[in-house]
Scaffold this motif. Structure first.
Motif, PDB file in Angstrom:
ATOM      1  N   TYR A 164       5.195   8.879  -8.566  1.00 27.44           N
ATOM      2  CA  TYR A 164       5.138   7.498  -8.081  1.00 27.44           C
ATOM      3  C   TYR A 164       5.715   7.379  -6.674  1.00 27.44           C
ATOM      4  O   TYR A 164       5.277   6.526  -5.897  1.00 27.44           O
ATOM      5  CB  TYR A 164       5.869   6.566  -9.047  1.00 27.44           C
ATOM      6  N   ALA A 165       6.693   8.208  -6.327  1.00 28.86           N
ATOM      7  CA  ALA A 165       7.228   8.171  -4.967  1.00 28.86           C
ATOM      8  C   ALA A 165       6.162   8.567  -3.956  1.00 28.86           C
ATOM      9  O   ALA A 165       6.002   7.924  -2.912  1.00 28.86           O
ATOM     10  CB  ALA A 165       8.442   9.095  -4.857  1.00 28.86           C
ATOM     11  N   CYS A 166       5.409   9.617  -4.263  1.00 27.72           N
ATOM     12  CA  CYS A 166       4.305  10.023  -3.379  1.00 27.72           C
ATOM     13  C   CYS A 166       3.255   8.922  -3.293  1.00 27.72           C
ATOM     14  O   CYS A 166       2.703   8.644  -2.216  1.00 27.72           O
ATOM     15  CB  CYS A 166       3.680  11.321  -3.889  1.00 27.72           C
ATOM     16  N   TYR A 167       2.974   8.271  -4.418  1.00 22.80           N
ATOM     17  CA  TYR A 167       1.983   7.190  -4.447  1.00 22.80           C
ATOM     18  C   TYR A 167       2.440   6.006  -3.598  1.00 22.80           C
ATOM     19  O   TYR A 167       1.663   5.439  -2.816  1.00 22.80           O
ATOM     20  CB  TYR A 167       1.755   6.771  -5.895  1.00 22.80           C
ATOM     21  N   VAL A 168       3.717   5.642  -3.715  1.00 24.61           N
ATOM     22  CA  VAL A 168       4.240   4.501  -2.959  1.00 24.61           C
ATOM     23  C   VAL A 168       4.267   4.806  -1.465  1.00 24.61           C
ATOM     24  O   VAL A 168       3.924   3.951  -0.639  1.00 24.61           O
ATOM     25  CB  VAL A 168       5.640   4.121  -3.476  1.00 24.61           C
ATOM     26  N   VAL A 169       4.675   6.026  -1.081  1.00 22.27           N
ATOM     27  CA  VAL A 169       4.664   6.395   0.335  1.00 22.27           C
ATOM     28  C   VAL A 169       3.249   6.315   0.893  1.00 22.27           C
ATOM     29  O   VAL A 169       3.033   5.826   2.017  1.00 22.27           O
ATOM     30  CB  VAL A 169       5.250   7.812   0.517  1.00 22.27           C
ATOM     31  N   LYS A 170       2.275   6.759   0.135  1.00 25.28           N
ATOM     32  CA  LYS A 170       0.875   6.707   0.573  1.00 25.28           C
ATOM     33  C   LYS A 170       0.417   5.259   0.760  1.00 25.28           C
ATOM     34  O   LYS A 170      -0.226   4.913   1.758  1.00 25.28           O
ATOM     35  CB  LYS A 170      -0.013   7.416  -0.443  1.00 25.28           C
ATOM     36  N   LEU A 171       0.768   4.391  -0.184  1.00 31.02           N
ATOM     37  CA  LEU A 171       0.353   2.989  -0.088  1.00 31.02           C
ATOM     38  C   LEU A 171       1.023   2.280   1.088  1.00 31.02           C
ATOM     39  O   LEU A 171       0.378   1.511   1.809  1.00 31.02           O
ATOM     40  CB  LEU A 171       0.675   2.257  -1.394  1.00 31.02           C
ATOM     41  N   ILE A 172       2.314   2.548   1.287  1.00 31.89           N
ATOM     42  CA  ILE A 172       3.020   1.915   2.405  1.00 31.89           C
ATOM     43  C   ILE A 172       2.433   2.376   3.733  1.00 31.89           C
ATOM     44  O   ILE A 172       2.233   1.572   4.662  1.00 31.89           O
ATOM     45  CB  ILE A 172       4.528   2.232   2.336  1.00 31.89           C
ATOM     46  N   SER A 173       2.109   3.665   3.836  1.00 34.33           N
ATOM     47  CA  SER A 173       1.513   4.183   5.070  1.00 34.33           C
ATOM     48  C   SER A 173       0.152   3.556   5.320  1.00 34.33           C
ATOM     49  O   SER A 173      -0.189   3.213   6.458  1.00 34.33           O
ATOM     50  CB  SER A 173       1.389   5.710   4.985  1.00 34.33           C
ATOM     51  N   GLU A 174      -0.645   3.383   4.270  1.00 32.97           N
ATOM     52  CA  GLU A 174      -1.963   2.760   4.428  1.00 32.97           C
ATOM     53  C   GLU A 174      -1.832   1.311   4.855  1.00 32.97           C
ATOM     54  O   GLU A 174      -2.616   0.820   5.681  1.00 32.97           O
ATOM     55  CB  GLU A 174      -2.742   2.864   3.114  1.00 32.97           C
ATOM     56  N   GLU A 175      -0.849   0.606   4.301  1.00 32.82           N
ATOM     57  CA  GLU A 175      -0.654  -0.788   4.694  1.00 32.82           C
ATOM     58  C   GLU A 175      -0.222  -0.895   6.152  1.00 32.82           C
ATOM     59  O   GLU A 175      -0.681  -1.772   6.885  1.00 32.82           O
ATOM     60  CB  GLU A 175       0.388  -1.452   3.785  1.00 32.82           C
ATOM     61  N   GLU A 176       0.657   0.021   6.582  1.00 35.30           N
ATOM     62  CA  GLU A 176       1.086   0.001   7.979  1.00 35.30           C
ATOM     63  C   GLU A 176      -0.076   0.322   8.912  1.00 35.30           C
ATOM     64  O   GLU A 176      -0.224  -0.294   9.971  1.00 35.30           O
ATOM     65  CB  GLU A 176       2.227   1.000   8.187  1.00 35.30           C
ATOM     66  N   ASP A 177      -0.944   1.257   8.516  1.00 30.63           N
ATOM     67  CA  ASP A 177      -2.099   1.610   9.344  1.00 30.63           C
ATOM     68  C   ASP A 177      -3.081   0.451   9.442  1.00 30.63           C
ATOM     69  O   ASP A 177      -3.609   0.158  10.516  1.00 30.63           O
ATOM     70  CB  ASP A 177      -2.800   2.840   8.775  1.00 30.63           C
ATOM     71  N   SER A 178      -3.324  -0.228   8.315  1.00 28.32           N
ATOM     72  CA  SER A 178      -4.257  -1.354   8.342  1.00 28.32           C
ATOM     73  C   SER A 178      -3.686  -2.518   9.137  1.00 28.32           C
ATOM     74  O   SER A 178      -4.399  -3.216   9.857  1.00 28.32           O
ATOM     75  CB  SER A 178      -4.582  -1.803   6.910  1.00 28.32           C
ATOM     76  N   PHE A 179      -2.376  -2.733   9.071  1.00 25.64           N
ATOM     77  CA  PHE A 179      -1.749  -3.796   9.841  1.00 25.64           C
ATOM     78  C   PHE A 179      -1.837  -3.514  11.335  1.00 25.64           C
ATOM     79  O   PHE A 179      -2.057  -4.397  12.145  1.00 25.64           O
ATOM     80  CB  PHE A 179      -0.284  -3.940   9.416  1.00 25.64           C
ATOM     81  N   ASP A 180      -1.696  -2.229  11.691  1.00 28.42           N
ATOM     82  CA  ASP A 180      -1.816  -1.834  13.085  1.00 28.42           C
ATOM     83  C   ASP A 180      -3.247  -1.993  13.570  1.00 28.42           C
ATOM     84  O   ASP A 180      -3.508  -2.366  14.715  1.00 28.42           O
ATOM     85  CB  ASP A 180      -1.347  -0.391  13.240  1.00 28.42           C
ATOM     86  N   PHE A 181      -4.201  -1.728  12.683  1.00 25.59           N
ATOM     87  CA  PHE A 181      -5.611  -1.799  13.065  1.00 25.59           C
ATOM     88  C   PHE A 181      -6.045  -3.223  13.398  1.00 25.59           C
ATOM     89  O   PHE A 181      -6.822  -3.460  14.314  1.00 25.59           O
ATOM     90  CB  PHE A 181      -6.466  -1.250  11.916  1.00 25.59           C
ATOM     91  N   ILE A 182      -5.526  -4.199  12.670  1.00 24.83           N
ATOM     92  CA  ILE A 182      -5.939  -5.587  12.919  1.00 24.83           C
ATOM     93  C   ILE A 182      -5.123  -6.225  14.032  1.00 24.83           C
ATOM     94  O   ILE A 182      -5.272  -7.409  14.317  1.00 24.83           O
ATOM     95  CB  ILE A 182      -5.805  -6.442  11.634  1.00 24.83           C
ATOM     96  N   GLY A 183      -4.260  -5.451  14.669  1.00 24.45           N
ATOM     97  CA  GLY A 183      -3.529  -5.968  15.821  1.00 24.45           C
ATOM     98  C   GLY A 183      -2.141  -6.435  15.520  1.00 24.45           C
ATOM     99  O   GLY A 183      -1.532  -7.149  16.306  1.00 24.45           O
ATOM    100  N   GLY A 184      -1.602  -6.004  14.340  1.00 19.56           N
ATOM    101  CA  GLY A 184      -0.259  -6.444  13.986  1.00 19.56           C
ATOM    102  C   GLY A 184       0.797  -5.906  14.932  1.00 19.56           C
ATOM    103  O   GLY A 184       1.799  -6.543  15.180  1.00 19.56           O
ATOM    104  N   PHE A 185       0.547  -4.728  15.492  1.00 15.03           N
ATOM    105  CA  PHE A 185       1.514  -4.141  16.402  1.00 15.03           C
ATOM    106  C   PHE A 185       0.975  -4.080  17.825  1.00 15.03           C
ATOM    107  O   PHE A 185       1.472  -3.337  18.654  1.00 15.03           O
ATOM    108  CB  PHE A 185       1.874  -2.719  15.942  1.00 15.03           C
ATOM    109  N   ASP A 186      -0.094  -4.834  18.103  1.00 17.20           N
ATOM    110  CA  ASP A 186      -0.701  -4.812  19.420  1.00 17.20           C
ATOM    111  C   ASP A 186       0.195  -5.551  20.398  1.00 17.20           C
ATOM    112  O   ASP A 186       0.620  -6.676  20.150  1.00 17.20           O
ATOM    113  CB  ASP A 186      -2.087  -5.481  19.361  1.00 17.20           C
ATOM    114  N   SER A 187       0.483  -4.911  21.498  1.00 22.43           N
ATOM    115  CA  SER A 187       1.381  -5.515  22.472  1.00 22.43           C
ATOM    116  C   SER A 187       0.664  -6.523  23.367  1.00 22.43           C
ATOM    117  O   SER A 187       1.300  -7.235  24.128  1.00 22.43           O
ATOM    118  CB  SER A 187       2.015  -4.418  23.344  1.00 22.43           C
ATOM    119  N   TYR A 188      -0.661  -6.562  23.274  1.00 20.84           N
ATOM    120  CA  TYR A 188      -1.411  -7.500  24.098  1.00 20.84           C
ATOM    121  C   TYR A 188      -1.726  -8.731  23.283  1.00 20.84           C
ATOM    122  O   TYR A 188      -2.500  -8.685  22.332  1.00 20.84           O
ATOM    123  CB  TYR A 188      -2.722  -6.863  24.596  1.00 20.84           C
TER     124      TYR A 188
END
Length: 206
Positions: A164-188
């Protein structure tokens, strides 16, 4: 939704690990088994950090928790081999679990289910005065099998926790990647229309 359920399950597993290892810590203290005491203490700290990382979305903490579980499972496999006397191991050795600081004995040796303890009197003439000699009989289960059952439970909880730890790390990483993709971390950010520096002036007629 998957991340929430995975995190909740991992938090529950961490809670189960804390309860079981605290019970084991008390038993090891009563038996003066110093090596297991130190290892249990480290396990408690890492599980608390893993629980914190699970709740606070800290993948590094959860990754460290997963890595420790591999060490913890290896330690418990060794404990099982020790009590079953696999190879050259002997459960009567004082060096492995007590560092020769005290006599090795499991608390379950005298306090297992159905065990009756009878002092041997008079003690042998060669016996030190600060030692007592007893006879143990009537145990429903030998102490070594109780210790093996405890370690087996720890291995089972650690294995499920690792998955479950591996599963949770994978899910958190995917959520961070998707948030970055939609501009969550975009500086512009959004920029409004710029004013032109050249304005065209037209005469006004009355």
């Amino acid at each position: 939704m998957g991340c929430c359920s995975g995190r909740c399950t991992l938090a529950f597993i961490c809670g189960m690990q804390l309860v079981s290892v605290l019970e084991r810590q008390v038993i090891d203290f009563l038996g003066y088994q110093w090596a297991p005491i130190l290892t249990n203490f480290l396990h408690i700290i890492v599980v608390i950090l893993g629980l914190f990382g699970t709740i606070q979305f800290r993948p590094r903490y959860v990754t460290g928790y997963a890595a420790w579980l591999v060490v913890w499972m290896t330690w418990n496999v060794f404990i099982i081999c020790f009590y079953l006397e696999v190879g050259d191991l002997s459960r009567d050795s004082d060096l492995v679990l007590t560092f020769n600081l005290s006599m090795h004995r499991s608390w379950w040796m005298e306090n297992g289910p159905g065990c009756r303890v009878t002092p041997i009197t008079p003690p042998p003439s060669w016996a030190p005065e600060d030692h007592r000699y007893i006879s143990i009989s009537g145990c429903v289960m030998d102490f070594q099998f109780i210790e093996v059952a405890h370690s087996s439970l720890q291995i089972l909880l650690a294995l499920v926790g690792f998955i479950y730890a591996c599963y949770v790390v994978k899910l958190i990483s995917e959520e961070e990647d998707s948030f970055d993709f939609i501009g969550g971390f975009d500086s512009y950010g959004y920029q409004g229309p710029q004013k032109t520096s050249h304005l065209q002036l037209q005469p006004m007629y009355m």
